[in-house]
Every structure is written in structure tokens, then in C-alpha cells.
Scaffold this motif. Sequence first.
Motif, PDB file in Angstrom:
ATOM      1  N   ALA A 787       0.812  -1.218   0.000  1.00  0.00           N
ATOM      2  CA  ALA A 787       0.000   0.000   0.000  1.00  0.00           C
ATOM      3  C   ALA A 787       0.841   1.263   0.000  1.00  0.00           C
ATOM      4  CB  ALA A 787      -0.941  -0.011   1.206  1.00  0.00           C
ATOM      5  N   SER A 788       1.900   1.296   0.824  1.00  0.00           N
ATOM      6  CA  SER A 788       2.721   2.505   0.894  1.00  0.00           C
ATOM      7  C   SER A 788       3.459   2.738  -0.416  1.00  0.00           C
ATOM      8  CB  SER A 788       3.717   2.395   2.045  1.00  0.00           C
ATOM      9  OG  SER A 788       4.551   1.257   1.880  1.00  0.00           O
ATOM     10  N   TYR A 793       2.499   6.239  -6.409  1.00  0.00           N
ATOM     11  CA  TYR A 793       2.014   6.348  -7.782  1.00  0.00           C
ATOM     12  C   TYR A 793       0.525   6.702  -7.833  1.00  0.00           C
ATOM     13  CZ  TYR A 793       6.394   3.877  -8.680  1.00  0.00           C
ATOM     14  OH  TYR A 793       7.715   3.509  -8.733  1.00  0.00           O
ATOM     15  N   ASN A 794       0.023   7.258  -6.707  1.00  0.00           N
ATOM     16  CA  ASN A 794      -1.401   7.603  -6.603  1.00  0.00           C
ATOM     17  C   ASN A 794      -2.286   6.391  -6.865  1.00  0.00           C
ATOM     18  OD1 ASN A 794      -0.927  10.398  -6.112  1.00  0.00           O
ATOM     19  ND2 ASN A 794      -0.574  10.697  -8.320  1.00  0.00           N
ATOM     20  N   ASP A 799      -5.360  -1.881  -7.565  1.00  0.00           N
ATOM     21  CA  ASP A 799      -5.117  -1.224  -8.845  1.00  0.00           C
ATOM     22  C   ASP A 799      -4.051  -1.977  -9.640  1.00  0.00           C
ATOM     23  OD1 ASP A 799      -6.937   0.699  -8.198  1.00  0.00           O
ATOM     24  OD2 ASP A 799      -5.466   2.235  -7.659  1.00  0.00           O
ATOM     25  N   ARG A 800      -4.036  -1.720 -10.932  1.00  0.00           N
ATOM     26  CA  ARG A 800      -3.026  -2.336 -11.775  1.00  0.00           C
ATOM     27  C   ARG A 800      -1.662  -1.704 -11.497  1.00  0.00           C
ATOM     28  NH1 ARG A 800      -3.795  -5.348 -16.116  1.00  0.00           N
ATOM     29  NH2 ARG A 800      -5.929  -4.591 -16.423  1.00  0.00           N
ATOM     30  N   ARG A 892     -13.223  -0.648  -9.817  1.00  0.00           N
ATOM     31  CA  ARG A 892     -13.141   0.662  -9.176  1.00  0.00           C
ATOM     32  C   ARG A 892     -13.107   1.729 -10.248  1.00  0.00           C
ATOM     33  NH1 ARG A 892      -8.411   0.073  -6.278  1.00  0.00           N
ATOM     34  NH2 ARG A 892      -9.571  -0.996  -4.639  1.00  0.00           N
ATOM     35  N   ILE A 893     -13.970   2.740 -10.132  1.00  0.00           N
ATOM     36  CA  ILE A 893     -13.997   3.850 -11.062  1.00  0.00           C
ATOM     37  C   ILE A 893     -12.791   4.746 -10.824  1.00  0.00           C
ATOM     38  CG2 ILE A 893     -15.253   5.921 -11.775  1.00  0.00           C
ATOM     39  CD1 ILE A 893     -16.506   3.381 -12.734  1.00  0.00           C
ATOM     40  N   GLY A 894     -12.131   5.157 -11.894  1.00  0.00           N
ATOM     41  CA  GLY A 894     -11.019   6.087 -11.780  1.00  0.00           C
ATOM     42  C   GLY A 894      -9.690   5.431 -11.517  1.00  0.00           C
TER      43      GLY A 894
END
Length: 980
Positions: A787-788, A793-794, A799-800, A892-894
Motif C-alpha cells: 500500500a505505501s 504512484y497515486n 489497482d493495476r 473501481r472507477i477512476g
Amino acid sequence: MKKIILLNIAILFTCLLSAQVKITGIVTDVNRETLPGVSVSIKGTTTGTITDIDGTYTIQAKKGDVLNFSLVGMIGQSVTVNNQNVIDIRLVADAINLDEVVTIGYGISKKSDLTGAVASIKSESLTNSKVGTVTSALQGLAAGVQVSTGSVKPGGDATIVIRGVGSLRAGSEPLYVVDGIPVQGGLQDLSSVDIESIEVLKDASSASIYGSRGSNGVILVTTKKGTAGKTRVTFNASYGTQRMLNKQDLMNAQQYYELVSIAQPDYKWTSEELRLLSRGESTDWQDAVTQNGNYQNYNISITGGTEKLSHYLGVDWYDQKGTIKNSSFDKLTVRYNVDAIGSDWFRYGVRFNVIESKLNNINEETDSGYGTMFSAISSQPTAPIYTQDGEYFDGFLNTKANPVAMVDLLDKATLKTRIVGSAYLEIEPIKNLKIKSDNGGELVFYKVNMYEDGRMGQHYTEGGHANVMANKKKYWQTENTATYNFDLNEKHKFGTMIGFSASEVEYEEVTADSKKLSEILKYYNLGGAEEHGPNASYGVSSSLASFYGRFNYNFDDRYLATLTMRGDGSSRFAPGHRWGFFPSLALAWRLSEESFIKKNTSIISNLKLRVSAGKLGNQNIGDFAYSSTIALGGSSANYVFGNGLATGSVQTSIDNPELTWEKANQFDLGIDFGLFNNRIAGTIETYYKRTTDLLWQVPLPLESGFGSSLTNIGKIDNKGIEFSLNTVNMSVKDFLWTSALTFSYNKNEIKELYDGKQDVGKYLFVGKPIDQIYLLHSDGIWQINEASEAAKYNAQPGDRKIRDLKKDNVINGEDRDFGGVYTPKFYGSFTNTFAYKGFDLVTFFTFAGGHMINNSLNRYMNSYNTWGNMSVDYYTYYWKQDRPNNKYPAPRIGSAYANGDGTDANLQKGDYIRLRNLELGYKLPQSILKNIKASNIRFYFSVQNLFTATEFTGFDVESSDNTNPYPNARSFIGGVSMNF
């Protein structure tokens, strides 16, 4: 005593005579066609005979005699006489057949005399593909010839590349020449039953006689001619069904509802969607727009004549109903060829072909983003086909189109009429000097009528939209040659040919467009619409003039040389740069004719070494591309006139007075071999081709006022190796097994661009192939324990993850890397033919590999998106905290790069092996055929695309379009072929 000796001699002679028996039989080929003119002789004697017109023979022989059967073009056989009185023989075609005559540019040649790389394909080989065009039927039939499926829609055609892509913009398809007339658009209008043979000219020596149009190779098609003798009638009929391959496994309505509720809890469901969900129903849009297609093909040909006048008439009707509803294609072809001998010194002939075709309701390639199958894949399964009041549902997301409405309401017909004809005159004023004038052309009328009903969806015009496009192409050419052949001392053979040709093409097009008109008027009365335009028309023409010549030398059938030269002048290039000159030289050495091989081995039946080099050209660009263009309209063309604005004209492109030919220099080295009386025969070739002065739109500086300019730049290399092998594996009594293998490998590389640049726009790279893939690399999914790191990378867990090659905690274009190529590095085919008595079985495999495919459907099916449905696989394996896998990102959107855009997440290996044709046939025996006055009747059952082994998960591993594909199909076909 003398009387006793004479008596014993008489008794012995009588015994020898009584030991002889009458042997009879029939000689046929592998297709059970009877073979007249076969030589039947007793080994070691002068006793022999030949088969008659029905392939039968009779000969006196005794036990232990060896009968030799031989015929030009066939592999000979020997049979020992035992106690049998009937010996039937089946001869196998000689894969090399050195005495066979093949077509070359502006002439013919025996195979034994060829110095260039020429692949010859007979018409019977084209039957491996029942559904589709002649172009697609060529797949796997010649080494170095890569056939790619452009579209498997009804009426769709394939594309051909010979020995690699050698151009950036001027096209890589070969020149197609049918009975001496160059044709555009491939061979899709031809009927395969009208074809006698196809020759593929691959190297500079064989193709340079076509100069400016030969840089991508040349495909010569020779259609059938009449034969002297009794009239022969051939009838073929086939019918089959087609079933869509690789239906995509998508989520049902309940799974889709669950996923949307997680990702978008505030999503507003329509009342129709909720009604469907409440009933536990789901819409399968793929099933809703597809069907089992069908195919039928009927043709009849009549051939006959006398020694002075022969003719061929062929009529072919092809009809296909596609696997997408309301899509179809039908084509009628009529061909008539006549050849006549006016006298000992005068010959003439005519070739005439008319094709009429109609293509219905295909919108895949023109309606990008809203094609039928794309809409069927992406439409939400919660949406019903119809609303409660019976109207087409129109509450879609970004697809904006109801797939069923598209197939029901689209009215699009593509009509084409093509008339092709030529006539030749040939005189022989003195022995061996032949002067020939061949003049012909084609006239093509092409029209597209389209009406889109406003009820098709938001993407389409409310109130309806009609468009009519019509064009006409007129082409004429004249080819005039003089050929002279002579021998000196039976050792030195010379052949010369000189020629002149000229051609011109004229093209006209007009388009009319109207909106808001009733479904009754459609495209029949555009004047009844409320809105008109844009309407347009234009016309262009181009011409080509050429001088060419060829010189052949043959010493003692061992040493061969061919020198070719052609000069072309094209109106497509700038004045002062219109003429190009294209020479070539080829040498060949027939080692098998040397005494040191003939005397010392019986294994080698043919061995020839070939080497060639030459220059070819390419002029495949638009007309007047060297000059600047001016267009009417555009904001930059507005100027103040009185109290208002007036529209003027503006220059839209810059001229290039130096524009000239794209050139290809090629070197070829080949070995032709045959072993054990050509039971094993093949060819090995290697080649190197460098293309220079590439025609390409070079980007211009912004201060120029133009985006780009067509310019000659750079260099591209193609090098590779080709291998073909034909074998007779087993020939025992009634059983025969033959095989054919082709394999091709090509390496493509950009050697130079322009102004010292190493890349252009990060998609063309010096040192890399033309179709190099360059993108970001996916590295799985961010996990909880990362996670950190993901936050840098925002991103967040689920997320991919994208590989940070620069290690700067920023993902951008600088992190891209090479990821393979889109074009296969190798490809080929493997064919096995088995025959037993009247039965025959053919297995035809094709394969390709070493490349990647961007499965663009995955960007919708294997990531959460707002476009519509997704795959069941995504539903099963998307990332969540209690299922932290690396396969798919969380819904997840966005989420950055969720659908894999710009990354290698959707790349899949394109390697495949496909059983393209499995065919079982049975031919009626001669005893039955004689009673019904037929020479051959064969029934067959064929399955096309029965099996494909590949990792690719899209609709078709060979399709050129993976976003709006027309799905490939498995075909089941039955047919009959009859000769009388």
C-alpha cells in the motif's frame, strides 16, 4: 540328330509362348482420373504400349517381368508380374515436374529452365478453402507468401505479403495480374474453378519484368482455356452451414448487477433493467445478433473445340448468409475464353469476364466503435431488447446503440459490377519469331446504398440518415512483345523478348448525404429529406508507360542465365523524376545434369542452384501526391466580405517536386532438389531485400503551416529463409500417402529514417521492425502489503501495477519498453493426402508464431468499465481483499490503467496451429462411370476450421480487427463434383 534339336527348340519356344499371359489394366492419377498416353513397357526389352483415351492398356508379359509405367509430369512406377492378369496403376504427380510449363512475366518457361524464385500453384490446391475468396485460399500453399485474414465477413478478403513488409506508406500487397491484366483489390472477384494455375514471382529476377509495380512481388493468374476434342462438361455443387467460433463468455444480468453495485453504488438503473432483474432474466446479446450461417456454391464449365478453335465457358454462383443476422453476400461470375489458330503463322484469342456481386448489411469496418459485435459484447446484460411497449430499448451506456436494432434496421447494400476483357493477336512471320499484341481493360461500377433508421439508437441520426456513394473505374492497357528463340549446335539456346506497354486508369466518385427522411424514402429519394449534405464528387487519372526486355541463355541444359530490364514512367511522380529503371540478373546451375552426379548416384534426380539480384520499384501512392492541394472551406478560409464572412479556399498540403520511386534491391539464393525419382522434392531459399527512398509522410515543423509532406526517406531490410517439401510417403497397391510442408521465416528491420532520427513518435525505431510494439508493462496488481509503495504512484491495493523502468516514482511515456511485434516471424502449412481405392482424405494445417496480438476486447471484458458487460473470468478473478490475486484489478472507477490501455496487459501470444480443412471424399468406380457416360464423379464432406490450438482468447487469432470483429466460423460442407 538335327531333327531332334529343331524339335527341342520348337518345344522350348512353345513353352515360352505359353508362359506369356495377357495383362490388362487402367492407369489413373490420385484423383482416379484416367491417364491416356502412359507408356507401359517391359523392363529390359523393346516391348511396350501406351494407354488409350480411357487410360486402359493391354500387354503380353510373363511371370517375373517388370512393367514400367511412365508419363511426363508423373512419378514412374514399376510392378513385377506374378500370377495376376489385371494390374491397375495409380500414378502420383511429380512435385517438381521439370517439363511442366509455368507462366512467367510476358511468357512461359519450363520449370527446368527457371532461374528465378517462382512458386506454381495448381487449381486443385485451391479447394482447401471452400468458403472465402481465391486470395484466402492461397494461405499455406507457397513458402514466403503470408496470407492474413482481413475479415471473415461474407465477401471479405484476405491480404497477401510476399517476403515481408517493405514499405511504410506505399502498401505491401503484391501486383495481381490476371491473364495479363493488372487488377486492384486482390483476387476476390475470381472464381477458383476458372483458374488453371497461379504463379507467385518472389525474387527480383522473376518480378523485375514488372518493374515499378513488382517490389512487393507479383501474382500471375492464368485462367482455363478450351481443349481440342470432345466437349467436356464439369459441374460442382456444395452446400454447408457455419457456426460462430469462440463466443465470448460474459457475465449474466445478476453478476453484472452485483459488480456494478460494488463499484458504483449510486448507479441509476432504468425501470426496464430492474424489470429484467426482478424476473431473474438476462439478455445474451451475442445470441441475439448471431445465427447459424449457410453457404452454397454452384458452377458449371464447358470446354471443347477443334485444333483450330477452342473455347471455355464457366458460370459460377456463390451465396453466403453470414453468422451475423441479415448479413449476406452473393456473386455471379461468367467467364468466356476463346483461342483460335487462323493459320500456321497467325493466332488470336479473347478473354471475357463479368462479375456481379451484392454485399448486405456489413458495418463492422465503417462504424468504428459501434460495430455489431462490439456492441453485442459491451452492452449491459441487464438491458432488454425491447421496452414494454415493443420499442427497441435505447437506455444504453456509452455503446449508444441497440445491437438487435442495428441488424434489424440497418439497410446497407454494396453493389459491384465488373467487366474485364482482353484480346490478343500473335503472328509468326518467320520461324521462332513471335510478335504479340495483347490489349484489354476493365470497367468497374461500384455503389453503396445505406439507410440508418433513427430507432437504431442514440449514436444514429434521429429521423433517419441516408447516404449514396457511387464510383466508376475505367482501366485500359496495351502490351506489345516480340519474342525470338534459337539454338546453336544443340548446345547453346538463346531466347530474347522485348516489349512496350502503356496503361491509364480513370476514377470518378460522387457522394450524396441526407438526414431526417422517412424509412419509406430511404436512399431512393434523397430530395425528400429535411437536411442535405455534405455532398461531394471528384475524379482522378494516372498513366504508366513502359519498355522492357529479357534475354535468356541456356548451355547444354546445365548453365542458365536470365537478364531482365524494365523502364517505367509514371504520372504519379514529380516531373523530372517519373522514370525508373529496374534491372536484374539470375544464374542457375543444374548440377543433376553434370556427369559426376549422373554417373555416380541414382539417388539425386534433380539438383539446381540458383542466384539472382536486381532492383524493383513501387508507385503505390495517390495521384498527384507530389503537388500541393487546395480545399474549399474551413475556419482558416473565412474572410470579411462586405458586412459578413465569405468562404474561400486554403492550401491543405505542401508540394514535393523531388518525389520519386520507392526502390527495392533484392538478392536471392535457392536450391531446388529432388531425390529418389522426385519422391522427395523441395526448395530451400534465402533472400535479402533492402527498400530505399521509402514513400512516407514526414512530419513538418509547426511554423511551416502543414502537418506533413510525402517524401522519400530511409531504408528497410527484409531477410529470411523459405523451405518447401513434397514427399510420396507410401504408394502400395491401392494405398497412397503424400505430404507437403511449407515453412517461412522473415526478419524485418528499419535501418534508417531521416535527418539522423532514431525514432519517429516512439512507434518507428531504427534497428527494430516496422510493427514493433512499444508500451508500458503491467506488473500484476498492487497488494495490501504494498500500500505505501502504491501510494507513491497515486494507486492503492487492487489497482493495476505498472513497471517503473526509470525508478523515479512517476509513470509516463518514459517507462515504455519494447513488447514484441504484431507480424508473425514464421508461418507455414502441413498437408497430408491419403487415398485408398475410391476414398481420399485430406488434412490441411496452417500455423504461425513469434508475434503478439493486442486483444482489444479485453480492455472491456477484463476490467471494470462504464461501457457495459465484462467476462465471467473477470467476475471470478477480480482482486478483492479476501481474494488478493494478480489477475485482474478491482472494480473501481477512476483506477489508473484499469483497462490496460497503453500497457501490455491486453497483449496475447499470436502463435497458433489450425486444422483449416479436413475433407473426406469418395469417387465412383470406373465401372459405374462408364454406364452413365461420366469420366469422374466425386462426393465429399469437408469441415473448415475444425480445430485451433492457441493462447489467444478473442474471436479469431487471424483477424486483423479485434475491436469490431466479424466472428470466424466453423463450416460443415458437403458437395459433389462431376465431369462428363
